[in-house]
Design an enzyme around this catalytic site. Structure first.
Site, PDB file in Angstrom:
ATOM      1  N   ALA A 502       0.885  -1.097   0.225  1.00 38.12           N
ATOM      2  CA  ALA A 502      -0.197   0.020   0.024  1.00 38.12           C
ATOM      3  C   ALA A 502       1.041   1.436   0.093  1.00 38.12           C
ATOM      4  CB  ALA A 502      -0.790  -0.296   0.963  1.00 38.12           C
ATOM      5  N   VAL A 606      14.673   3.262  16.936  1.00 41.74           N
ATOM      6  CA  VAL A 606      15.254   3.254  18.011  1.00 41.74           C
ATOM      7  C   VAL A 606      16.771   2.818  16.826  1.00 41.74           C
ATOM      8  CG1 VAL A 606      16.955   3.634  19.587  1.00 41.74           C
ATOM      9  CG2 VAL A 606      14.587   3.244  20.178  1.00 41.74           C
ATOM     10  N   ASP A 675      11.711  13.685  18.129  1.00 39.64           N
ATOM     11  CA  ASP A 675      12.540  12.315  17.427  1.00 39.64           C
ATOM     12  C   ASP A 675      13.251  11.796  18.968  1.00 39.64           C
ATOM     13  OD1 ASP A 675      12.199  10.943  15.744  1.00 39.64           O
ATOM     14  OD2 ASP A 675      14.616  10.938  15.153  1.00 39.64           O
ATOM     15  N   LYS A 679      11.757   8.340  21.120  1.00 39.85           N
ATOM     16  CA  LYS A 679      13.069   7.334  21.128  1.00 39.85           C
ATOM     17  C   LYS A 679      13.517   6.816  22.323  1.00 39.85           C
ATOM     18  CE  LYS A 679      15.493   8.060  16.439  1.00 39.85           C
ATOM     19  NZ  LYS A 679      16.543   8.720  15.711  1.00 39.85           N
TER      20      LYS A 679
END
Ligand code: ADP
Ligand code: ASP
Ligand code: MG
Length: 811
Positions: A502, A606, A675, A679
């Site tokens: 997809a 991560v 971000d 993580k």
């Protein structure tokens, strides 16, 4: 003497019929043979559908009739080369077609298609094919099987009169020609002389009756597959031929829908101990399957799996049934009197309910019959009114050796359970040759697949992948799968089947595996999709061993995981949003995966392909405790702080990070520390701490106001920071220090901060966009464990996703 039966597929085409001729001539070299033939493949169906058209007064019946005439004519034209013989044959065939046409016309005019008329119509298939084959095979003597295969009317059904038939067969063939040719399937009523038949697929039965009555050496069923297979090859691609089966095993499999032999066929030859061989007309050198009394050196526990779709369960239940003698007798007598056959019975030892499996089309009638039979008990409240549960399928696993082995049921139901298939009823006879169970029809294909995989294979393990997102990571992953496919198949006996892809706009699916060489074009021209459509389609496909691989950064896609896991679909996410989102939802996903026996893995969340989460899990599983994590987790930020110099200002480094694909599409997500926070939250959770993003203490190096407004404004304003950064950088350089954006978990406390790292610290020399993680644990205390390497990039991330896929495959 031997009886050879050729099915519709073996007389369906010029190629097959010529192969039949060769086989017969070859076999006839060593002994006398009787050849039984079916109608040309598909003709019986066509005879019936044409009759339905005529019945509905639809003039199209004539066209359909003409196509049948054409097909037979063309066949004769091609295979009968002798002109004289051909003319005689055409006359015979056309005479038959004349009769058939008159019958159809009668149906068309009178609007009536009685059972008697329909029986007359379907008999033409075998009448036609048998005269053709009799002409084709030199020296073959044609017989009218209706003269010796006799039926009687019992329970509203035409049933073989064995005694009379056996006598007539023996009389007819007392002087056996070298090659006899007999039409299968058709018969005549012993009292009325009307044309009848032995039921769909009945040519096998004709052949068995002849073999048994004449004490043949063998009965050979020639068809279009290499023999009796472990499962229906049209459903299970990996099904393979079984060399030998006992009569009992074959009977069980056939009764439960293995279409390759018509079920009544086995009994007459079994009584006489005549072996049955199932062989392939298109591959005559292959030995096929032998069905006989006793099998030597048989070490297989399960021989095959078969199934019947379109079944219904009727439960006879009531509070005062317990211990009542005669309930079962009344159930079965009442049903038998109406000619309703029961193929499965399951009764709990409490005796207060009996479940009966019948064909769906018999269900309403069966309910009526039983409600009538027990009307008195229902009225006085001792029993409940019956009802039928429809839309079910019944599956059976079969093998004589099951009775000597423990744990088969455990394996069977365990396998089904892990695949999210719930069993509605089950039955195992005391003979222990067959365990049958009932599931919803929509789970039939999946049940067959998982059981076949678990009991027979596997030469290969199959993993069915749905890949969502074809950006840099997704497309690299598909490329890697393509490249590794053969190697994994050979070395790991693993088939990685991509069954769905997809993009953000479209989706394509194929349960047998998509062609990966041109998926982008196929996607472009496919139907538009949406996350909901995608979810529904994947759940509906209900494929065994399936894995949803999320290579997007989409919140909507991450919100589908819970549903997938609940449907026993494993989830591998490169997308961080689920594992770093609300703690309770993350915990719920993990719990669901555990409960469902599937996996939720997100190693690449991560450190891209670095084995960080896996290592933390391994440490904890072995009893270690994670005390502290210090890490540089942003490849982007590390790149920026390694690039910054007297000649490259801060704003330029951000631009380069974006251009070179290190940053998120919106670099503010990196610069704001979002971000890294995500993580760190994931690492902390995997290390066993309950942490939310809001709990992380953030020390940001870009003031908050730069994150407000649009991206364009952000790029415009960014150079304003350059002077300040350059001043700080100079000071740092003097002290021999470098900037690193460090994420820390210390006990319960989590923080992210731009730190000045001195020369001796392991973080100082971290090159380019690399990541580094220092794990201080109870066992790795004095010298923490260090994991370091590329922390960003499509190839390594895709490889990390690949490793997650392999970790599921290797379970
Ligand atoms: P024929 O026309 O030769 O009588 P059928 O169509 O009646 O052939 O039966 C053969 C078909 O049975 C095969 O083509 C196969 O698709 C199907 N089949 C279903 N289950 C099995 C099984 N367990 N082993 C082999 N074939 C099977
Ligand atoms: N021609 C019949 C049918 O299609 C009988 C057979 O093929 O065995 O059912
Ligand atoms: Mg058949």
């Amino acid at each position: 003497m031997k009886v050879l039966k050729f099915g519709g597929t073996s007389v369906g085409s010029v190629k097959s019929i010529l192969s039949l001729k060769k086989i017969v001539e070859n076999e006839a070299r060593s002994e006398d043979i009787i050849v039984v033939v079916s109608a040309l493949g598909g003709i019986t169906d066509k005879l019936i559908t044409t009759a339905q058209l005529a019945l509905r007064h639809d003039g199209k019946w004539k066209e359909e009739f003409n196509t049948m005439v054409d097909r037979h004519h063309k066949m004769i034209d091609t295979i009968i080369t002798d002109t004289k013989k051909r003319v005689i044959l055409f006359n015979k065939v056309d005479a038959l077609f004349e009769q058939l046409k008159s019958i159809y016309f009668g149906v068309y005019l009178i609007h009536d298609l009685s059972e008697k008329t329909e029986n007359a119509i379907v008999s033409y298939g075998e009448q036609l094919s048998s005269v053709i084959v009799a002409t084709l095979i030199r020296g073959a003597k044609w017989y009218e099987s209706r003269d010796f295969i006799k039926t009687e009317r019992k329970n509203n059904k035409n049933t073989l009169d064995s005694e009379l038939t056996n006598k007539l067969v023996r009389d007819t063939f007392s002087d056996l020609p070298h090659i006899s040719l007999v039409p299968g399937f058709i018969s005549r009523d012993r009292d009325t002389d009307e044309t009848t038949n032995l039921g769909r697929g009945g040519s096998d039965y004709t052949a068995a009756i002849l073999a048994a009555a004449l004490n043949a050496n063998a009965l050979e069923i020639w068809t279009d597959v290499d023999g009796f297979m472990t499962a229906d090859p049209r459903v299970i691609k990996s099904a393979y031929t079984i060399n030998e089966l006992s009569y009992i095993e074959a009977m069980e499999l056939c009764n439960f829908g293995a279409k390759v032999i018509y079920p009544p066929t086995i009994y007459p030859v079994c009584v006489k101990n005549i072996p049955i061989k199932v062989r392939n007309t298109f591959n005559p050198n292959y030995p096929g399957t032998t069905i006989k009394n006793k099998i030597d050196d048989d070490n297989k526990l399960i021989k095959g799996i078969s199934s019947i779709n379109g079944t219904a369960l009727i439960t006879v239940t009531g509070l005062s049934m317990v211990g009542v003698i005669g309930v079962n007798r009344r159930i079965f007598t009442a049903l038998a009197d109406e000619g309703i056959s029961v193929f499965m019975v399951s009764q709990a030892s409490s005796e207060n309910s009996t479940s009966i499996g019948v064909k769906e089309e018999d269900a309403d009638e069966a309910v009526k019959v039983l409600n009538k039979e027990f009307s008195a008990e229902i009225e006085d409240g001792a029993m409940f009114p019956m009802h039928a549960k429809k839309g079910l399928a019944t599956v059976a696993i079969v093998g004589d050796n099951m009775k000597h082995a423990a744990g088969i049921s455990g394996k069977l139901f365990g396998t089904l359970g892990r695949s999210g298939i719930s069993v509605i009823a089950c039955a195992q006879g005391a003979s222990e040759t067959n365990i049958s169970f009932v599931v919803k029809s929509e789970y039939l294909r999946k049940s067959l697949n998982v059981l076949h995989d678990s009991f027979f294979l596997s030469e290969y393990k199959v993993l069915n992948l749905f890949i969502c997102g074809i950006g840099t990571v997704g497309s690299k992953l598909i490329e890697q799968i393509c490249k590794q496919y053969n190697e994994l198949k050979e070395r790991n006996q693993l088939k990685l089947n991509v069954v769905g892809i997809a993009s953000s706009k479209n989706a394509i699916f194929n349960r047998d595996g998509l062609n990966l060489s041109n998926y982008r074009e196929t996607l472009k021209s496919s139907e538009p999709s949406s996350p909901e459509k995608l979810r529904d389609h994947i759940v509906e496909m209900n494929i065994f061993n399936s894995v949803f691989v999320d290579c997007t950064a989409s919140k909507e896609i991450a919100s589908l995981y819970q549903n997938f896991l609940e449907h026993n679909i494993s989830v591998i996410a490169a997308n961080k949003l689920a594992a770093s989102g609300e703690y309770d939802k993350y915990a719920q996903l993990k719990k669901t995966a555990l409960r469902r026996g599937v996996k939720f893995r997100f190693e690449t969340n991560v450190g891209a392909g670095l084995p960080i989460i896996g290592t933390i899990n391994d440490l904890r599983n072995s009893g270690d405790k994670i005390l502290k994590i210090e890490a540089v987790l942003s490849g982007t930020l590390n790149f920026i702080f390694n690039e910054i110099s007297a000649t490259v200002p801060f704003s330029e480094t951000v631009r380069r990070a974006k251009e070179q694909g290190y940053s998120e599409p919106d670099p503010r997500i990196d610069l704001s520390g979002t971000d890294v926070v995500r993580k760190l939250v994931i690492l902390a959770r995997e290390a066993g701490y309950r942490v939310e993003q809001a709990d992380v203490e953030k020390h940001l190096f870009v003031p908050q106001k730069y994150f407000e407004g649009s991206v364009e404004e952000f790029w415009k304003r960014l150079p304003d920071l350059d002077t300040d950064f350059e001043n700080k950088r100079k000071a740092l350089e003097k002290e021999d220090k470098r900037w690193r954006f460090v994420a820390t978990l210390d006990g319960n406390h989590t923080s992210v901060e731009l730190k000045a790292i001195d020369l001796n610290h392991p973080f100082y020399n971290l090159e380019g966009s690399n990541n580094i993680v220092l794990l201080t644990t109870e066992r790795y205390k004095e010298y923490p464990m260090l994991i370091q390497g590329y922390g960003a990039g499509a190839s390594v991330t895709a490889a990390g996703v690949f490793a997650n896929i392999m970790s599921i495959a290797n379970i």
